[in-house]
Motif scaffolding. Structure first.
Motif, PDB file in Angstrom:
ATOM      1  N   LEU A 588       0.828  -1.208   0.000  1.00  0.00           N
ATOM      2  CA  LEU A 588       0.000   0.000   0.000  1.00  0.00           C
ATOM      3  C   LEU A 588       0.860   1.255   0.000  1.00  0.00           C
ATOM      4  O   LEU A 588       0.648   2.170  -0.815  1.00  0.00           O
ATOM      5  CB  LEU A 588      -0.937  -0.023   1.218  1.00  0.00           C
ATOM      6  CG  LEU A 588      -1.822   1.204   1.443  1.00  0.00           C
ATOM      7  CD1 LEU A 588      -2.818   1.350   0.300  1.00  0.00           C
ATOM      8  CD2 LEU A 588      -2.568   1.079   2.772  1.00  0.00           C
ATOM      9  N   TYR A 591       2.871   1.813  -3.228  1.00  0.00           N
ATOM     10  CA  TYR A 591       2.028   2.239  -4.343  1.00  0.00           C
ATOM     11  C   TYR A 591       1.680   3.731  -4.222  1.00  0.00           C
ATOM     12  O   TYR A 591       1.765   4.482  -5.204  1.00  0.00           O
ATOM     13  CB  TYR A 591       0.748   1.395  -4.393  1.00  0.00           C
ATOM     14  CG  TYR A 591      -0.141   1.714  -5.566  1.00  0.00           C
ATOM     15  CD1 TYR A 591      -0.035   0.992  -6.745  1.00  0.00           C
ATOM     16  CD2 TYR A 591      -1.079   2.749  -5.515  1.00  0.00           C
ATOM     17  CE1 TYR A 591      -0.836   1.282  -7.849  1.00  0.00           C
ATOM     18  CE2 TYR A 591      -1.882   3.062  -6.597  1.00  0.00           C
ATOM     19  CZ  TYR A 591      -1.753   2.320  -7.758  1.00  0.00           C
ATOM     20  OH  TYR A 591      -2.545   2.626  -8.844  1.00  0.00           O
ATOM     21  N   LEU A 598      -4.242   6.111  -3.844  1.00  0.00           N
ATOM     22  CA  LEU A 598      -4.750   4.792  -4.237  1.00  0.00           C
ATOM     23  C   LEU A 598      -6.266   4.816  -4.234  1.00  0.00           C
ATOM     24  O   LEU A 598      -6.910   5.120  -3.217  1.00  0.00           O
ATOM     25  CB  LEU A 598      -4.271   3.714  -3.249  1.00  0.00           C
ATOM     26  CG  LEU A 598      -4.901   2.325  -3.448  1.00  0.00           C
ATOM     27  CD1 LEU A 598      -4.300   1.642  -4.678  1.00  0.00           C
ATOM     28  CD2 LEU A 598      -4.697   1.458  -2.213  1.00  0.00           C
ATOM     29  N   SER A 600      -9.636   3.066  -3.885  1.00  0.00           N
ATOM     30  CA  SER A 600      -9.964   1.916  -3.028  1.00  0.00           C
ATOM     31  C   SER A 600     -10.154   0.631  -3.829  1.00  0.00           C
ATOM     32  O   SER A 600      -9.718  -0.450  -3.419  1.00  0.00           O
ATOM     33  CB  SER A 600     -11.226   2.210  -2.215  1.00  0.00           C
ATOM     34  OG  SER A 600     -11.046   3.368  -1.438  1.00  0.00           O
ATOM     35  N   PHE A 603      -7.102  -1.690  -4.606  1.00  0.00           N
ATOM     36  CA  PHE A 603      -6.334  -2.377  -3.568  1.00  0.00           C
ATOM     37  C   PHE A 603      -6.504  -3.889  -3.663  1.00  0.00           C
ATOM     38  O   PHE A 603      -5.566  -4.652  -3.406  1.00  0.00           O
ATOM     39  CB  PHE A 603      -6.757  -1.871  -2.182  1.00  0.00           C
ATOM     40  CG  PHE A 603      -5.842  -2.313  -1.069  1.00  0.00           C
ATOM     41  CD1 PHE A 603      -4.468  -2.156  -1.157  1.00  0.00           C
ATOM     42  CD2 PHE A 603      -6.365  -2.904   0.069  1.00  0.00           C
ATOM     43  CE1 PHE A 603      -3.631  -2.566  -0.121  1.00  0.00           C
ATOM     44  CE2 PHE A 603      -5.535  -3.319   1.110  1.00  0.00           C
ATOM     45  CZ  PHE A 603      -4.163  -3.145   1.013  1.00  0.00           C
ATOM     46  N   ALA A 614     -10.282  -6.681   1.064  1.00  0.00           N
ATOM     47  CA  ALA A 614      -9.461  -5.488   0.798  1.00  0.00           C
ATOM     48  C   ALA A 614      -9.976  -4.253   1.531  1.00  0.00           C
ATOM     49  O   ALA A 614      -9.199  -3.497   2.130  1.00  0.00           O
ATOM     50  CB  ALA A 614      -9.407  -5.234  -0.703  1.00  0.00           C
ATOM     51  N   LEU A 618      -8.160  -1.722   4.277  1.00  0.00           N
ATOM     52  CA  LEU A 618      -7.972  -0.275   4.096  1.00  0.00           C
ATOM     53  C   LEU A 618      -8.517   0.511   5.279  1.00  0.00           C
ATOM     54  O   LEU A 618      -7.883   1.467   5.767  1.00  0.00           O
ATOM     55  CB  LEU A 618      -8.663   0.178   2.803  1.00  0.00           C
ATOM     56  CG  LEU A 618      -7.948  -0.136   1.498  1.00  0.00           C
ATOM     57  CD1 LEU A 618      -8.818   0.280   0.307  1.00  0.00           C
ATOM     58  CD2 LEU A 618      -6.593   0.552   1.431  1.00  0.00           C
ATOM     59  N   ARG A 634      -7.240   6.849  -1.027  1.00  0.00           N
ATOM     60  CA  ARG A 634      -6.412   6.820   0.181  1.00  0.00           C
ATOM     61  C   ARG A 634      -5.099   7.552  -0.080  1.00  0.00           C
ATOM     62  O   ARG A 634      -4.486   7.420  -1.152  1.00  0.00           O
ATOM     63  CB  ARG A 634      -6.094   5.371   0.584  1.00  0.00           C
ATOM     64  CG  ARG A 634      -6.883   4.840   1.765  1.00  0.00           C
ATOM     65  CD  ARG A 634      -8.330   4.757   1.527  1.00  0.00           C
ATOM     66  NE  ARG A 634      -9.063   4.209   2.665  1.00  0.00           N
ATOM     67  CZ  ARG A 634     -10.234   3.622   2.561  1.00  0.00           C
ATOM     68  NH1 ARG A 634     -10.801   3.475   1.379  1.00  0.00           N
ATOM     69  NH2 ARG A 634     -10.858   3.182   3.635  1.00  0.00           N
TER      70      ARG A 634
END
Length: 640
Positions: A588, A591, A598, A600, A603, A614, A618, A634
Motif C-alpha cells: 500500500l 504504491y 490509491l 480503493s 487495492f 481489501a 484499508l 487513500r
C-alpha cells in the motif's frame, strides 16, 4: 515618625469591674467601650479594640467583657490574641470569672502574658501584698507562673511606668505569627460606612489579604472585592494574621452578617457540620461529659450548640483528654481549619468544661468503638500538630492512594508555595515519592499498592500461563485505582524493572508463555491456515470445520494467537496473519508513494483478493494512522 506596625495582638482578661477598660484607656488613650449601653452601665458588653504604641511598635489590644453573661464574647475576642494582660483588682482578688477567663486562655493555647494588679489606690499596701501572694498561688504551674505581677492604678497613675516597661518586654518576647497561611478572619463586628458600604472587623487567624483581593463570606458563600483596609484604625494596603483589621467589602449586606461569620479567600474552605477534635476536660469540672451530650461549641468568633460523640466509652472525666467528633446542630455552620482552638461550655449551668484543637472536618460521622477508626483518629491527632507531619499523614491516607498538590493544599489548608517546600523535604527523606510529576504517594502506601498490582499480574500468569501478559485495561479494572494513579504506578514499576511490556501487555519480568503439547500443535495448525491464505483468511467456522476441534478450543487458540500478536483483528469477525498485514501495508505505502494516491477499488488487485477482504484492510490502515481517506481515495497520513 509613625510607629512600625507589628502583627501582634494583646488581649485583656479578668473578672467584671476589675479595671480592664480603664487600664487600656491609660495605655492607649482609647475608650474601648463604644456602645451606649456600656457607657450607661459602666461595664464592657462587646469587644473593644485599640491600637497601642509600644517602643515604636504599634500592636493591637482587644478589651473583652468580664461579666459571666458575656463569656461567649470573651471567647470570641481571645481567639486571635498572642498575649494577655491578665487583670485582677486588689480589692477583690481572684474571683469566679478570673478562674473561667484563665481556663479559657489556657485552652486557647495562649502562652505569653503579664498580670496587672489594678485599683491599688483603693487598698492598703498589706492588702496588695496579700493579693499578690494569692495570685502567685493561683498561677502556680500555669503559663503565667513566671509572669510579673504589676501593681497599678488607672486613677493615680501609680505603677504605670513599670507596667509599660513590662509590656514592652512582653511584646519583645512574642514572635509574630507567620503570614504564609490561607487568609481567614473570624468576624467580630460589622457595620456600614456612608460612601463605603459594609465593613467587617476582626483579627485574622491566618495569612494576609490586600486591597483588590476577592473575599468569600461564610456561611453565606457570597463573594466580594476588598475596596479598603484599616489596620489598628489606620488605612493600609494589607491586613495580616494577628492584626486588628477592618475590611471594606461593598458587595456584602452588613445586615446579613453577624459575629461568627468567616471571611476567607480562594477555594480552601467550606462550612462543615462534623469535626474531629482533640478535647481536654478541665480538672475541676464536677460531672463527667457524657457521650451524646449537648454543649456550646466556640471556635473563632462562632458559638453553636453542638453534640459531642466519644469514639470510645460512655463519658470523659475531669482532667482527661480524648479524641471526639462534634456535630453542629445546624448544618454547614462552622468554618475551621486544622489546629484551630475551640472551647466547650455546658448548656446548664453555663460554664466552661473543656476545649482543645480541631483536627479536621469530617464528611460524616465515624464509627464508634471501632479499633481501626480509633487508631486512625489518634494518628491524625498526633500528625496535625506539625504542618510537615500533617502533609505526610494526608498523603499517606489519600483516598486514591496518591494526591496532587491541589488536593493536598485544599485538605491541609497550606498555600502552594509553603506546601512545595514541605513536599521537597519529605521527598528528600524518602518518606514521600513522586508517583508522577503531579502526584505524590507515601513510601509505605507505594510499597503496598505495588505489591497489590504485582500480585494481580502474578495471579493472571498462574491462571493463564499461555498468555504473554495481562491487558492494561483489565489490570486497571481489577486494581480499582484511578486512571492517573494507575498510570503512575505502571510507569514506576516498569522503570524499576518489576513489570515489563510484552506484546502490548504487562507481565512480570520472569514470565514466559507455556503451552501443553496439544496446545502447541493446535497453535501451529491454526496459524498455518492463516499463513497459507494471507489475503483470503479463514473465518472462525472454517477453522472449526478444518481442524475438527470443539468451538471452545478454537476460540481459546485464536485468543492466544491474538495475544501473541501472530494474528491481527482487522474487523470484528475478520482476522489476518501478522505477516499478511505487514505485506499489505508495504504494498500500500509503496504504491501511494509512487502514484500519489490509491483508489480503493484497486487495492484488491494489489493483494489478489476480493473487495470483502481489501476494504476492511484499508479501513484498518485508516484507523491505525497509516492512511487517510478522501472520498474513494487513500493517501498516506503525514505525521506531525
Amino acid at each position: 515618625m509613625d510607629a512600625t506596625q507589628k502583627n501582634i495582638t494583646l488581649g485583656t482578661a479578668g473578672h467584671i469591674d476589675h479595671g480592664k477598660t480603664a487600664l487600656i484607656k491609660c495605655l492607649t488613650g482609647c475608650d474601648t467601650d463604644h456602645l451606649k449601653a456600656e457607657k450607661e452601665r459602666g461595664m464592657s458588653i462587646d469587644l473593644g479594640f485599640a491600637p497601642c504604641t509600644i517602643s515604636e511598635l504599634e500592636v493591637g489590644i482587644v478589651d473583652v467583657p468580664g461579666h459571666e453573661n458575656f463569656i461567649k464574647t470573651m471567647v470570641a475576642g481571645a481567639t486571635g490574641i498572642d498575649g494577655v494582660i491578665f487583670v485582677i483588682a486588689a480589692d477583690d482578688g481572684v474571683m469566679p470569672q478570673t478562674h473561667e477567663h484563665f481556663d479559657i486562655l489556657t485552652l486557647l493555647g495562649v502562652k505569653y502574658g503579664i498580670v496587672a494588679l489594678t485599683k491599688v489606690d483603693t487598698v492598703e499596701s498589706a492588702r496588695v501584698n496579700k493579693v499578690t501572694d494569692e495570685i502567685k498561688d493561683f498561677l502556680s504551674g500555669t503559663f503565667l507562673q513566671d509572669a510579673p505581677i504589676l501593681p497599678v492604678s488607672s486613677i493615680t497613675g501609680e505603677g504605670l511606668d513599670t507596667f509599660y516597661e513590662a509590656l514592652k518586654a512582653l511584646v519583645d518576647t512574642i514572635e509574630p505569627k507567620k503570614t504564609d497561611g490561607v487568609f481567614r478572619l473570624p468576624v467580630e463586628r460589622t457595620f456600614s460606612v456612608k460612601g463605603y458600604g459594609t465593613v467587617v472587623t476582626g483579627i485574622p487567624v491566618a495569612g494576609s489579604v490586600k486591597i483588590g483581593d476577592e473575599a468569600v463570606l461564610f456561611p453565606h458563600d457570597t463573594k466580594g472585592r476588598i475596596k479598603a483596609i484599616q489596620v489598628y484604625k489606620k488605612n493600609s494596603d494589607t491586613a495580616m494574621v494577628g492584626q486588628c483589621a477592618a475590611l471594606n467589602v461593598p458587595q456584602w449586606d452588613y445586615k446579613n452578617i453577624e459575629r461568627g461569620c468567616t471571611v476567607t479567600i480562594g477555594d480552601y474552605f467550606l462550612p462543615h457540620q462534623w469535626y474531629l477534635c482533640s478535647l481536654r476536660i478541665l480538672p475541676d469540672v464536677k460531672a463527667p461529659l457524657k457521650n451524646g451530650a449537648n454543649v456550646k461549641f466556640h471556635t473563632g468568633t462562632s458559638e453553636v450548640v453542638a453534640t459531642v460523640y466519644l469514639l470510645k466509652g460512655s463519658n470523659i472525666a475531669a482532667g482527661w483528654e480524648c479524641i471526639v467528633q462534634v456535630r453542629m446542630n445546624r448544618p454547614q455552620q462552622i468554618v475551621a481549619a486544622p489546629r484551630d482552638k475551640f472551647i466547650l461550655r455546658s448548656l446548664s449551668p453555663v460554664q466552661t468544661i473543656g476545649g482543645g484543637i480541631i483536627i479536621e472536618a469530617l464528611k460524616k460521622k465515624l464509627k464508634r468503638n471501632n479499633q481501626q477508626v480509633l487508631q486512625d483518629a489518634i494518628d491524625r491527632a498526633k500528625a496535625v500538630i506539625s504542618e510537615r507531619d500533617w502533609v505526610e499523614y494526608c498523603i499517606k491516607t489519600a483516598e486514591d492512594y496518591a494526591a496532587s498538590e491541589s488536593e493536598l493544599s485544599f485538605r491541609t489548608k497550606i498555600l502552594p508555595g509553603p506546601l512545595k517546600e514541605i513536599l521537597a523535604g519529605l521527598i528528600d527523606t524518602g518518606k514521600v515519592l513522586n508517583l508522577s510529576p503531579k502526584l505524590y504517594i507515601h513510601r509505605e502506601t507505594c510499597r503496598d499498592v505495588q505489591k497489590k498490582l504485582l500480585d494481580i499480574v502474578g495471579d493472571f500468569h498462574r491462571s493463564k500461563p499461555e498468555s504473554p501478559g495481562i491487558n492494561a485495561e483489565q489490570l486497571l479494572e481489577e486494581s480499582r485505582l484511578k486512571k492517573d494513579v494507575f498510570d503512575g504506578f505502571v510507569q514506576q514499576l516498569i522503570s524499576q524493572g518489576k513489570l515489563v511490556e510484552r506484546k502490548h501487555r504487562l507481565a512480570l519480568p520472569g514470565h514466559q508463555e507455556t503451552f501443553s503439547d496439544d496446545q502447541q500443535q493446535m497453535l501451529s495448525r491454526v496459524e498455518s491456515l492463516f499463513k497459507d491464505n494471507p489475503f483470503n483468511p479463514p473465518k472462525y467456522e472454517e477453522v472449526v470445520d478444518h481442524t475438527k476441534e470443539e468451538p471452545e478450543s478454537i476460540q481459546k487458540i485464536l485468543k492466544i494467537l491474538l495475544e501473541q500478536e501472530q494474528l491481527v483483528r482487522v474487523d470484528k469477525d475478520l482476522l489476518f496473519h501478522r505477516e499478511a498485514v505487514e505485506q499489505a501495508q508495504k504494498l500500500l505505502t509503496e504504491y501511494i508513494k509512487k502514484e500519489g494516491g490509491l483508489e480503493s477499488v484497486k487495492f484488491k488487485y494489489l493483494l489478489d483478493t476480493t473487495r470483502k477482504y481489501a476494504i476492511p484492510l484499508l479501513d484498518y490502515f485508516d484507523r491505525i494512522g497509516v492512511t487517510r481517506r478522501s472520498g474513494y481515495t487513500r493517501y498516506l497520513r503525514v505525521s506531525n
